[in-house]
Write an enzyme that holds these catalytic residues in place. Sequence first.
Site, short mmCIF file in Angstrom:
data_model
loop_
_atom_site.label_atom_id
_atom_site.label_comp_id
_atom_site.label_asym_id
_atom_site.label_seq_id
_atom_site.Cartn_x
_atom_site.Cartn_y
_atom_site.Cartn_z
N SER A 8 0.85 -1.19 0.00
CA SER A 8 0.00 0.00 0.00
C SER A 8 0.88 1.23 0.00
CB SER A 8 -0.96 -0.01 1.20
OG SER A 8 -0.25 -0.16 2.42
N GLU A 10 1.05 5.68 0.71
CA GLU A 10 0.46 6.87 1.32
C GLU A 10 0.79 8.11 0.48
OE1 GLU A 10 0.86 7.75 5.67
OE2 GLU A 10 1.88 9.56 4.93
N ASP A 101 -1.93 15.29 15.28
CA ASP A 101 -1.14 16.28 16.01
C ASP A 101 -1.98 17.51 16.31
OD1 ASP A 101 1.18 14.68 15.80
OD2 ASP A 101 1.51 15.44 13.76
N PHE A 208 11.91 14.98 9.69
CA PHE A 208 10.77 14.11 9.93
C PHE A 208 10.98 13.28 11.19
CE2 PHE A 208 9.61 13.68 5.12
CZ PHE A 208 9.03 14.93 5.15
N HIS A 258 4.00 -0.82 3.67
CA HIS A 258 3.24 0.41 3.41
C HIS A 258 4.26 1.52 3.19
CE1 HIS A 258 -0.12 3.28 3.73
NE2 HIS A 258 0.70 4.04 4.45
#
Length: 280
Positions: A8, A10, A101, A208, A258
Amino acid sequence: MNNAPIISFEFFPPKTAEGMAKLRTAREQLAAFNPKFFSVTFGAGGSTRDRTLETVVDIQQAGYEGAPHLSCISSDKAEIRTLLAQYQQQGIKRLVALRGDVPSGEVSAGDFRYANELVSFIREETGDWFQIEVAAYPEFHPESSSPTADLKYFKQKVDAGANAAITQYFYNADAYFRFVDQCEKSGITIPIVPGIMPIYNFTQLARFSSVCGAEIPRWLRLRLQDYGDDLASLRAFGTEVVEDLCEQLLAGGAPGLHFYTLNQAGTISSILEQLGAGEK
């Protein structure tokens, strides 16, 4: 790749028509690897709410399964109820349910404090309509007080009705396998799919990682720093590192992969080709 692991991807919702066109190009390139779904992120406090819906609908209309992220911080139940109804109307059957967040300057946390409360609410409102994915943290959530507490919170999401989990990215396969072992000992049996972050440049990755708590192992950090401005060599090395990580994970029994694409397809395509994904 054997045993047909779940693949998958994102995406984040584009801000412009040009960005949407680029995303569609990346999507079609990645579709060659027979993904189970494409997920679409949801900005802090729902800041991309409309664009998330538009992007997922575009994915669905192209013949693929779209999975919108749904974060509950700063949202009330009425807002989430409306969104769930919109997703149902569009035939969307999968959600990625997250706490999210707190946006800067935000005062109210809304009606939900934790993701398990959101999962419970989705089940109360929609029954089994949605396949619900939740987040997992092999290296522990940066706000957790301890690994034990982190596992307890994860189990609460599973007990609330989550069907599967996607992990935060990591570069140490042992962290994932130890986490899965601990989950199994705690009675957690849902699939836990490792999240994979390609390495595009060190500065971006370090930023990140400082926010989400993902660890860049010292050996990897030093090697990446050593490349300096030589992005081509850094990406070639980073691609090898991530390919090796994916091979370890699949060989060790991970149910799939993913990928956090950053709306790019080239590097991920190279990794998946090396792994034999998409081959008939």
